[in-house]
Write a protein that holds these residues in place. Structure first.
Motif, short mmCIF file in Angstrom:
data_model
loop_
_atom_site.label_atom_id
_atom_site.label_comp_id
_atom_site.label_asym_id
_atom_site.label_seq_id
_atom_site.Cartn_x
_atom_site.Cartn_y
_atom_site.Cartn_z
N GLY A 114 0.75 -1.25 -0.08
CA GLY A 114 -0.01 0.00 -0.03
C GLY A 114 0.98 1.12 -0.13
O GLY A 114 0.45 2.26 -0.10
N ARG A 115 2.24 1.18 0.19
CA ARG A 115 3.22 2.33 0.25
C ARG A 115 3.68 2.46 -1.09
O ARG A 115 4.32 3.53 -1.50
CB ARG A 115 4.19 2.06 1.10
N GLU A 116 3.49 1.58 -2.16
CA GLU A 116 3.68 1.73 -3.73
C GLU A 116 3.12 2.87 -4.37
O GLU A 116 1.75 3.15 -4.07
CB GLU A 116 3.52 0.44 -4.04
N ALA A 117 3.83 3.56 -5.06
CA ALA A 117 3.10 4.83 -5.92
C ALA A 117 1.68 4.43 -6.62
O ALA A 117 0.88 5.16 -6.39
CB ALA A 117 4.13 5.45 -6.95
N THR A 118 1.88 3.26 -7.21
CA THR A 118 0.55 2.82 -8.01
C THR A 118 -0.53 2.32 -7.03
O THR A 118 -1.72 2.09 -7.42
CB THR A 118 0.94 1.53 -8.99
N TRP A 119 -0.26 2.07 -5.73
CA TRP A 119 -1.20 1.35 -4.82
C TRP A 119 -1.58 2.46 -3.61
O TRP A 119 -2.43 2.27 -2.84
CB TRP A 119 -0.82 0.17 -4.30
N LYS A 120 -0.90 3.84 -3.62
CA LYS A 120 -1.06 4.36 -2.37
C LYS A 120 -2.44 5.04 -1.99
O LYS A 120 -2.68 5.25 -1.16
CB LYS A 120 -0.08 5.75 -2.22
N TYR A 121 -3.24 5.10 -3.19
CA TYR A 121 -4.61 5.47 -2.98
C TYR A 121 -5.82 4.55 -2.74
O TYR A 121 -6.69 4.83 -2.52
CB TYR A 121 -5.07 6.32 -4.29
N THR A 122 -5.28 3.24 -2.87
CA THR A 122 -6.29 2.04 -2.91
C THR A 122 -6.15 1.25 -1.55
O THR A 122 -5.20 1.24 -0.88
CB THR A 122 -5.73 1.19 -3.86
N PRO A 123 -7.46 1.04 -1.08
CA PRO A 123 -7.56 0.25 0.08
C PRO A 123 -7.10 -1.31 -0.17
O PRO A 123 -8.11 -2.02 -0.13
CB PRO A 123 -8.95 0.55 0.59
N VAL A 124 -5.83 -1.35 -0.19
CA VAL A 124 -5.40 -2.68 -0.53
C VAL A 124 -5.89 -3.95 -0.10
O VAL A 124 -6.09 -4.90 -0.27
CB VAL A 124 -3.80 -2.62 -0.89
N ALA A 125 -5.98 -3.78 1.71
CA ALA A 125 -6.51 -4.76 2.41
C ALA A 125 -7.80 -5.28 1.62
O ALA A 125 -8.16 -6.64 2.14
CB ALA A 125 -6.69 -4.48 3.77
N ARG A 126 -8.63 -4.45 1.30
CA ARG A 126 -9.90 -4.98 0.67
C ARG A 126 -9.85 -6.08 -0.60
O ARG A 126 -10.80 -6.65 -0.81
CB ARG A 126 -10.79 -4.03 0.28
#
Length: 416
Positions: free
Chosen positions: A56-68
């Protein structure tokens, strides 16, 4: 099929080198990596094992609630063929093909783990083939994907000089990560409309790769109204001289809904044109939208004409819109390039004008939002679908409480 590539962040076959940019590796912490400076230099692979676990800290994922969406990025997926419903349209055929089909991988390759997991998992790809120079409309509906985690791969191939509108209709339950490849042949004119009207708890992560040939035109329209978390990333590669693309989107987020778009246009040939316009509305506590727009004008793309914009209308307290436009230019010989982003509330003057003519405040707000999103919906070119989506947006607006529309949380740049 695995087509892994080794990361080479300091140089590319056709792009600029680190030395040209004057960038150097970090001197602290023992790092030996030069940060990637150009969008086209990102690492890509069709093998999920080549990507580290998402934090979730990656630039491409930082806006996404990756846990979901952990089940879509880290778990095994059902990649088997599934049921679809299609219209009977002359000049359009569908078939399931194996992973070794020559068309698989022609438009692009994954740059992140969710896309790679879908690519690693799919057993067969669904191919939609378009031929014939007459205008035609074809609809493919998916409504029975179920709750299991699934990976999918679809290819839309428009033959040279062909013309068509292809509508991908998504409804029902889904926990889906997928890749869509769009191949637009020389002088073809293709419109691809993808409509997300999933159930409220659906999860959908998708990357759309498009390759647009010489003097060809692609219109890509993404309409997202349903789903708990929907992340749709269109990427258009203008590979032929004179190629042209319009990437359009409209979205409406309700309470607790996360709708995300990361759009990428790569001008890689001379005299190409692109227009990107995405518009969204948000209402309810926890409603969240994300739009990231990347445009890269490569060194060969002389005569480029490009413009991207994102507009967001926040209707109630507790909603948030992030908007980030980016533009990279690697040649000085272009016609024009620009971007804009704006996020705000209702225009009080518009509301006053409508109310002064006897329209109630509640109805005035609905008219403003309807007109705001209509710019995108009306460009679909299918009267029946446009009417149905207009009704769906109207249904969304019936839940709007005027008393809660006083403020909003916004993020991202204003007008540029």
């Amino acid at each position: 099929m695995s087509m892994a590539t080794t990361p080479t962040p300091t140089t590319t076959a056709s792009g600029p080198t680190a030395e040209q940019h004057g960038i150097k590796k970090h001197s602290d912490g023992g790092w030996g990596v030069v940060p990637i400076q150009t969008r086209s230099e990102r690492f890509h692979s069709t093998n999920v094992e080549d990507f580290p676990a998402i934090t979730g800290r990656e630039a491409t994922w930082k806006y996404t609630p990756v846990a979901r969406i952990t089940e879509l990025t880290s778990s095994e997926l059902d990649g088997s063929p599934y049921d679809v419903t299609t219209t009977d349209t002359a000049g359009v055929t569908i078939e399931w093909v194996g992973r070794d089909d020559a068309r698989v991988g022609k438009a692009g390759a994954p740059e992140e783990r969710a896309s790679a997991n879908a690519w690693t998992s799919f057993e067969k790809a669904l191919v939609v083939s378009v031929t014939g120079e007459d205008d035609k409309e074809f609809t493919l509906t998916r409504s029975e994907l179920g709750q299991g985690a699934r990976g999918a791969h679809t290819i839309i191939e428009a033959a040279p000089f062909s013309r068509a509108t292809v509508i991908l209709q998504n409804t029902g339950a889904a926990h889906l990560t997928e890749n869509l490849e769009i191949l637009v042949g020389e002088s073809a004119a293709l419109t691809v409309v993808t409509v997300q009207e999933w159930d409220d708890d659906a999860l959908h992560v998708a990357t759309h790769f498009a390759s647009v040939g010489r003097d060809a035109f692609l219109k890509h329209i993404a309409i997202t109204l349903g789903g708990g978390l929907v992340r749709l990333n269109p990427a258009a590669h203008l590979v032929g001289s004179g190629s042209d693309t319009e990437l359009l989107g409209a979205y409406f987020a309700d309470a607790g809904q996360h709708l995300e778009q990361q759009v990428y246009v790569f001008h890689d040939a001379p005299h190409t044109r692109s227009r990107v316009t995405y518009k969204g509305a948000l209402q309810g506590v926890g409603a969240r939208t994300v739009w990231v727009g990347d445009v890269l004008i490569g060194p060969k793309a002389v005569g480029t004409d490009t413009y991207e914009q994102n507009r967001n209308l926040v209707l109630t307290d507790g909603a948030r819109a992030d908007s980030v436009p980016n533009l990279e230019i690697e040649t000085g010989d272009i016609l024009g390039a620009g971007h804009a982003s704006a996020t705000g509330r209702f225009d009080d003057e518009q509301l006053f004008y409508l109310q002064s003519r006897g329209i109630t405040e509640d109805e005035a707000r609905r008219l403003v939002v309807r007109g705001f999103l209509a710019e995108i919906v009306q460009k679909i070119g299918s009267p029946a679908l446009q009417e149905r989506l207009t009704d769906a947006i109207e249904a969304e607006l019936t839940a709007l409480e005027p008393s809660t529309s006083a403020g909003a949380e916004t993020a991202g740049p204003r007008e540029n």
